[in-house]
Motif scaffolding. Sequence first.
Motif, PDB file in Angstrom:
ATOM      1  N   LYS A  94     -36.963  21.278 -17.899  1.00  0.00           N
ATOM      2  CA  LYS A  94     -36.727  22.642 -17.860  1.00  0.00           C
ATOM      3  C   LYS A  94     -37.698  23.555 -18.346  1.00  0.00           C
ATOM      4  N   GLN A  95     -39.331  23.104 -18.786  1.00  0.00           N
ATOM      5  CA  GLN A  95     -40.084  24.112 -19.472  1.00  0.00           C
ATOM      6  C   GLN A  95     -41.363  24.409 -18.323  1.00  0.00           C
ATOM      7  N   ILE A  96     -41.424  24.659 -16.861  1.00  0.00           N
ATOM      8  CA  ILE A  96     -42.275  24.778 -16.430  1.00  0.00           C
ATOM      9  C   ILE A  96     -42.115  25.964 -15.315  1.00  0.00           C
ATOM     10  N   GLY A  97     -42.979  27.465 -15.660  1.00  0.00           N
ATOM     11  CA  GLY A  97     -42.508  28.118 -14.960  1.00  0.00           C
ATOM     12  C   GLY A  97     -44.300  28.217 -14.031  1.00  0.00           C
ATOM     13  N   LEU A  98     -44.388  30.228 -13.262  1.00  0.00           N
ATOM     14  CA  LEU A  98     -45.329  30.739 -12.458  1.00  0.00           C
ATOM     15  C   LEU A  98     -45.887  31.619 -13.213  1.00  0.00           C
ATOM     16  N   GLY A  99     -47.160  31.577 -13.507  1.00  0.00           N
ATOM     17  CA  GLY A  99     -48.149  32.596 -13.784  1.00  0.00           C
ATOM     18  C   GLY A  99     -48.937  32.944 -12.473  1.00  0.00           C
TER      19      GLY A  99
ATOM     20  N   LEU B 216     -36.210  32.141 -18.879  1.00  0.00           N
ATOM     21  CA  LEU B 216     -35.118  33.377 -19.736  1.00  0.00           C
ATOM     22  C   LEU B 216     -34.569  32.228 -20.700  1.00  0.00           C
ATOM     23  N   ASP B 217     -34.219  31.112 -20.687  1.00  0.00           N
ATOM     24  CA  ASP B 217     -33.452  30.401 -21.248  1.00  0.00           C
ATOM     25  C   ASP B 217     -34.921  29.864 -22.870  1.00  0.00           C
TER      26      ASP B 217
END
Length: 308
Positions: free
Chosen positions: A254-259, A303-304
Amino acid sequence: MKTIDLHCDVLLRLYDSKGKVKFKNASELDANYEKLKKGEVHVQAFAIFIDPDTKSDEKFQAALDQIHYFYTDVIGNNPNMKVLKSWSDFDELQEGEIGAFLTLEGVDAIGNDLQKLTILHELGVISIGLTWNNANLAADGVGEKRAAGLTMFGREIVQFNNEHKILTDVSHLSEQAFWDVMDEADYPIASHSNSKTLCNHVRNLTDEQAKAMFEKGGLIHVVYNPPFVKEEGEVSIAELIEHIDHFCSLGGIKQIGLGSDFDGISSKIVHLEDASMHPNLINELLKTYSEEEVKGFAYQNFLDHRPK
């Protein structure tokens, strides 16, 4: 599926060209407006980066010049690009609009003057990394052999970030500086870093660092730079996803994103060469993860976990 990308170096490219390269459709840019639109990018972060070799008395002006190109070209020449200066602005984006916000990759530009950071925040900077790979007055980066942590001034900056609900970015920090930030920061994030367990690069995060980020509610955004994915050779999207798999195994689903780091990298992942190709990554992720999980990686996790 829409995406939120936490790192690109478009502003440096505009600055280096003295405005000759145009954000809308310049073929030289990995993340121009047309490519962001084609790639279904919902929000793009634009880093302000000052070359460490820039003369000290010219660094703040260089930061202001990059912000000038952000407002006059990125925003000013593209009506569907909308500047985001607060975390609530993310909820105001309309269909067809692309959000854009400023980040600071290293505080070299402010010297030892916190008032200059106040100015940059007023101009829209809402995520701050204390350094790039070099050492500065705030902290040591991963390229500094001394490998020290935060200075007292660096701790003041993190407190400034906490007070103003600004993200403190740990990408590029020395390991000791990382742990100092974890002690101080309310809103830690790694905007573009991968797993050191899978690729032993100084810019990547150890399992201990990743777990600490997840325990503190921080986010790790995987980066598309091939040398940070594997140590040599051509890199596939599947190999990038292995870093997502690994971070999930550490409890970070729930704490992975894209960069992406588009416009700041010299080599590219196959079929992920520019911002228009984000859907290739999304489609590959959907082969392994549920739609809800992939939405998380693409945009919802950020967003969360943004400051409230």
